[in-house]
Design an enzyme around this catalytic site. Sequence first.
Site, short mmCIF file in Angstrom:
data_model
loop_
_atom_site.label_atom_id
_atom_site.label_comp_id
_atom_site.label_asym_id
_atom_site.label_seq_id
_atom_site.Cartn_x
_atom_site.Cartn_y
_atom_site.Cartn_z
CB CYS A 62 -0.87 -0.05 1.25
SG CYS A 62 -1.60 1.53 1.69
CD GLU A 106 8.11 -1.24 -15.33
OE1 GLU A 106 7.33 -2.15 -14.97
OE2 GLU A 106 8.63 -1.20 -16.45
CD GLU A 159 13.07 -2.34 -16.46
OE1 GLU A 159 12.22 -3.01 -17.07
OE2 GLU A 159 13.05 -2.16 -15.23
C1 GLA Z 1 9.42 -4.35 -16.02
C2 GLA Z 1 10.17 -4.19 -14.73
C3 GLA Z 1 11.31 -5.13 -14.58
C4 GLA Z 1 11.00 -6.44 -15.19
C5 GLA Z 1 10.63 -6.29 -16.63
C6 GLA Z 1 10.36 -7.62 -17.32
O1 GLA Z 1 9.52 -3.39 -16.95
O2 GLA Z 1 10.55 -2.90 -14.44
O3 GLA Z 1 11.56 -5.28 -13.21
O4 GLA Z 1 9.96 -7.00 -14.48
O5 GLA Z 1 9.48 -5.53 -16.70
O6 GLA Z 1 9.19 -8.22 -16.88
ZN ZN Z 2 -3.84 1.20 1.16
#
Ligand code: GLA
Ligand code: ZN
Length: 664
Positions: A109, A144, A304
Amino acid sequence: MSIHFGVAYYPEHWPRERWETDAKLMQEMGVQVVRMAEFSWFKMEPQEGLFQFEWLEEAVALLNQYGIKTILGTPTAAPPAWMIEKNPEIQPIDHHGRRRYFGGRHHNCHSNKAYRVHIKRFVTAYAQRFAENPGVIGWQIDNELGNSHEDLCMCGSCRLQFQRWLAVKYRTIEALNDAWGTAFWSQGYHRFSQIIPPLITAAGENPSALLDWKCYCSDLIVNFAKWQADIIREYCPNQFITHNYMGFNQKVNYYDLGTLLDFVSNDSYPAGYWQKTPHQPDSEIAASYDVVRGYKKKPFWMMEQQAGIAGWEYMARAPKPGQMAAWAMQSVAHGADSILFFRWRTCAMGTEQFWHGILGHSGNPGRTYQEAKTLIQTFAPYMDEFEGAMPNPQVAIVHSFRQNYAFDIQPNHPELRYVEHLNKYYKALYEKKIPVDFVQGMDDLTNYKLVIAPLQYLMNPRLEQHYMEYVKNGGHLVLTMRTGVKDETNLCMTDMELPGRLGELCGIEIPEYDCLLGKKGGILYGKKEYVIEKWCDIITLQGASLIAEYSTSFYKQSPAITEHMYGEGVAWYVGTEPGKELMEDLMAYFAKASDIETLGAAADGVEMMTRESDDKVWLFVINHTRDEQVYHLHDRYTLLEGEKEEFLNPYEIQLHVKTKHKKG
Ligand code: GLA
Ligand code: ZN
């Protein structure tokens, strides 16, 4: 030489004896930076308060010996089991009111107080420990943010925070009742404390409440990131802070998040296993980079960049020889200054066993390694030169998270998706080799010859005024279907016919419309009939002239697309979603009427894009197809990299340069 290429590295997945081999291979490939540790909380703090950073320091130092710098991730997307055992309330609640448990990632959370305390303790120790480390150049906060959080979190803590957020925004409960239109279905509230997050209902939801919820969630995530950024700033003033975005992903308002960061980073998997086609269309990838550049109006990093086959439970297609390099340089063409491939070596364990990296499971350098090495050797020297240089488009497309939220809540037509709709306009320009910026509506638009503002659904007087002034002063503006429908709180506007005050700008009124549910429609533009989709605004001319009329249904011959001179400029209104062919022809007309230059001519699948410094323009030509291609440039450039002028091998990347003419 600055840093342009790197990889995501997970030394903790491999025996210590292997690290040096990795470092050597990386160095030979041209790797200058790694990102590490963004999921390694357990390894760094195996018990509360017991910090074990030695392994990471060792890895950082070893890599540094090979000239490879490190970006450290804060591991807050994966709180360890001991923490969950102590504070199970950290685990988020979904909109069914069910808990999401430990065993994957993102099981946290964002508002939970106990979690914030753990983060403060850990990130403080982490930042202090690496602040002066000569190998560490910067930080990635979490990973992310917003990924896997589609309907999270609706726990008691988030409920309280939402109520507080609403109380700050509306001050009185009466104001909220008005803004949410709670007269409908007996939804009135006496107190903010009666309001809950949008847990699953028996039937129907309040669109105004949902819009506030989405904006609140975004603010919460920004606040969550700030909690960490503040600590890192305090202890690590000489290291940068970034975060890995996901293109157009809408969970968190990336413009807001960007204010915390030195620069934005992005993750991209053109051939992700979730894509509907073997790989995402080139134009969509390009658009996602243009919007990422727009979040801070600055070059960005690719944190990435897809290296190999992408897979979790199942796998997608293998990148063809040369394709990975073409994707990487596409990022560079749109403003990336550095590319980190994901990941160094394909993992042997866990959810991402099939997510392939530069090296396969065996750890032996193969085709992907060689391709990456060649790419780096070829392009790194140029990237030094144009680092910081930005594209300089004449066309802008308006992008907004709030509009996106409003269409997520009520798509109007079941297949209407905000980003997809923007991408249709983008694609037509992309294929004409016309570069595009994404901007926010209230940005200064004066430098753009043509502004396309699709789906201006939520409207307010300031934005109306801004658009009107842009056109009055000579701008060319395209407005489209579903403009001016709602106010800022997602209530329908009632004081004027659609599209509200912008009707004056466009010289039209829209007393009626038709949703093309389950069918397509027709339009007559020039002498040709075209397919249209999803929506028909049935327009009455109030000073505008007609550009296209409907050819189907009871509104056959009614205006569908209009043009209106206003002040020094032109406002076009497109009352429908043009099918592919109409979109192409229409955009050709708008571009010509706005005096937009195209970079050149080539088949679809051949991309052209520029980046400009004060005195130079670099032009990228990228062949995204597996066939040979020819192309033609509209200006004189010198070919810097590439086999043959105006000819491309499959997946070939060519780089050109020209010197700018001095003004005056
Ligand atoms: C995402 C994440 C990574 C990894 C890749 C591949 O973009 O940021 O940690 O999980 O996908 O799944
Ligand atoms: Zn929460």
